[in-house]
Write an enzyme that holds these catalytic residues in place. Sequence first.
Site, mmCIF file in Angstrom:
data_model
loop_
_atom_site.group_PDB
_atom_site.id
_atom_site.type_symbol
_atom_site.label_atom_id
_atom_site.label_comp_id
_atom_site.label_asym_id
_atom_site.label_seq_id
_atom_site.Cartn_x
_atom_site.Cartn_y
_atom_site.Cartn_z
ATOM 1 N N ASN A 169 57.081 36.221 46.061
ATOM 2 C CA ASN A 169 55.632 36.142 46.214
ATOM 3 C C ASN A 169 54.963 36.656 44.936
ATOM 4 O O ASN A 169 55.392 37.673 44.380
ATOM 5 C CB ASN A 169 55.262 37.061 47.401
ATOM 6 C CG ASN A 169 53.838 36.962 47.880
ATOM 7 O OD1 ASN A 169 53.327 35.873 48.118
ATOM 8 N ND2 ASN A 169 53.181 38.115 48.055
ATOM 9 N N HIS A 205 44.714 35.338 45.238
ATOM 10 C CA HIS A 205 43.596 36.253 44.995
ATOM 11 C C HIS A 205 42.728 35.651 43.882
ATOM 12 O O HIS A 205 43.019 35.817 42.698
ATOM 13 C CB HIS A 205 44.104 37.646 44.596
ATOM 14 C CG HIS A 205 44.826 38.349 45.702
ATOM 15 N ND1 HIS A 205 44.190 38.704 46.879
ATOM 16 C CD2 HIS A 205 46.114 38.742 45.829
ATOM 17 C CE1 HIS A 205 45.069 39.307 47.679
ATOM 18 N NE2 HIS A 205 46.247 39.338 47.069
ATOM 19 N N GLU A 234 47.962 35.433 50.575
ATOM 20 C CA GLU A 234 47.007 36.552 50.490
ATOM 21 C C GLU A 234 45.632 36.071 50.040
ATOM 22 O O GLU A 234 44.947 36.741 49.251
ATOM 23 C CB GLU A 234 47.525 37.622 49.496
ATOM 24 C CG GLU A 234 48.940 38.103 49.799
ATOM 25 C CD GLU A 234 49.414 39.245 48.906
ATOM 26 O OE1 GLU A 234 48.588 39.871 48.209
ATOM 27 O OE2 GLU A 234 50.625 39.516 48.915
ATOM 28 N N ASP A 236 41.976 35.338 49.145
ATOM 29 C CA ASP A 236 40.593 35.825 49.175
ATOM 30 C C ASP A 236 39.920 35.373 47.882
ATOM 31 O O ASP A 236 40.594 35.081 46.900
ATOM 32 C CB ASP A 236 40.468 37.344 49.415
ATOM 33 C CG ASP A 236 41.227 38.230 48.453
ATOM 34 O OD1 ASP A 236 41.677 37.757 47.380
ATOM 35 O OD2 ASP A 236 41.380 39.433 48.756
HETATM 36 C C1 XIL Z 1 46.969 45.805 48.726
HETATM 37 C C2 XIL Z 1 46.422 46.360 50.028
HETATM 38 O O1 XIL Z 1 45.575 45.404 50.626
HETATM 39 C C3 XIL Z 1 45.662 47.646 49.760
HETATM 40 O O2 XIL Z 1 45.244 48.253 50.974
HETATM 41 C C4 XIL Z 1 46.544 48.622 48.989
HETATM 42 O O3 XIL Z 1 45.790 49.764 48.648
HETATM 43 C C5 XIL Z 1 47.083 47.973 47.727
HETATM 44 O O4 XIL Z 1 47.762 46.770 48.075
HETATM 45 N N1 XIL Z 1 49.155 41.939 46.187
HETATM 46 C C6 XIL Z 1 49.981 42.276 47.239
HETATM 47 C C7 XIL Z 1 49.467 43.149 48.316
HETATM 48 O O5 XIL Z 1 51.091 41.752 47.335
HETATM 49 O O6 XIL Z 1 50.472 43.963 48.869
HETATM 50 C C8 XIL Z 1 48.318 44.006 47.862
HETATM 51 O O7 XIL Z 1 47.783 44.686 48.996
HETATM 52 C C9 XIL Z 1 47.272 43.161 47.178
HETATM 53 C C10 XIL Z 1 47.842 42.481 45.953
#
Ligand code: XIL
Length: 313
Positions: A169, A205, A234, A236
């Site tokens: 990932n 992201h 993930e 957003d």
């Molecule tokens: C983030 C969480 O959402 C937060 O609460 C934590 O403080 C930091 O990590 N990539 C990833 C996730 O694979 O695990 C991360 O999650 C965001 C970026």
Amino acid sequence: ASTLAQYAEAKGRYFGSATDNPELTDAPYVAILTGGEFDQLTPGNSMKWDTTEPTQGQFSYTKGDAVVTLAQQHNMSIRGHNLVWHNQLPGWVSSLPTGQVQAAMENHITNEATHYKGKVFAWDVVNEPFNDDGTYRTDVFYNAMGVGYIADALRTAHAADPGAKLYINDYNIEGSGAKADAMYSLVSSLKSQGVPIDGVGIQGHLATQYGFPGNMQQNLQRFADLGLDVAITELDVRMPLPETAAQDATQATYYTNVVKACLAVSRCVGITIWDYTDKYSWVPSTFPGQGAPLPWDANLAKKPLYDTIVAAL
Ligand code: XIL
């Protein structure tokens, strides 16, 4: 169909959300999380190494189990996240003598993947192995074992839970570019060596102040053409605050483009948003001055973005 999950299921996909233990005391939040909009959950933090093995050999699954139980009660599947990552790694791992890192990594993977065997359908076995220029991150695992740590982690996870789909990932691999090329060459090589690898997780992201990733559909398709699943893990889309109509429009386009790219690739198995409400997004604390990345606002009301996603599904 009338929920995100139902629209996605009509297309043979899941639609999930990340969640985290502190939020599970917020009853209105949980009501939406478990009320049918989502058919998949990812624990945002509860299965990470600093939570599950804060001291060497002492495992704690209370938080992860709470998310699993909630999912099971509401017929939602779970993506396990994650087994090996340079971040949220307890200090004892980074301080190990080089010669002890492999055994510690294998022991961590074996213990956690065995604990969750049959409870997660997929694991992010290795998270974020690349720098943005496509070189490998020189973290404790790479420094101890070289790139072979990735194959070793996948083989170890497969031995512990042969039924789980195993993913690598990362972020900034949504579109074509050096980092996506590096991921492509890694997973091509793993496949050709017969290493157990089932999918590539595309974090998603995104941010309105940057251009939308180029050639996203083609990029997903080339992974699929190797015989791998892909998942948007993930999603957003943040923006510099204050929120404006122009940025909302850009954000709507980005969500639409991601959903359409996934639906256009038959091996894109589902989409997970990184929590569903701005109330609990990781964005404001991680990217100061940015926010509003998700389809529900901080008062748990649906934004117009919700209808945009429905329209794209
Ligand atoms: C983030 C969480 O959402 C937060 O609460 C934590 O403080 C930091 O990590 N990539 C990833 C996730 O694979 O695990 C991360 O999650 C965001 C970026």
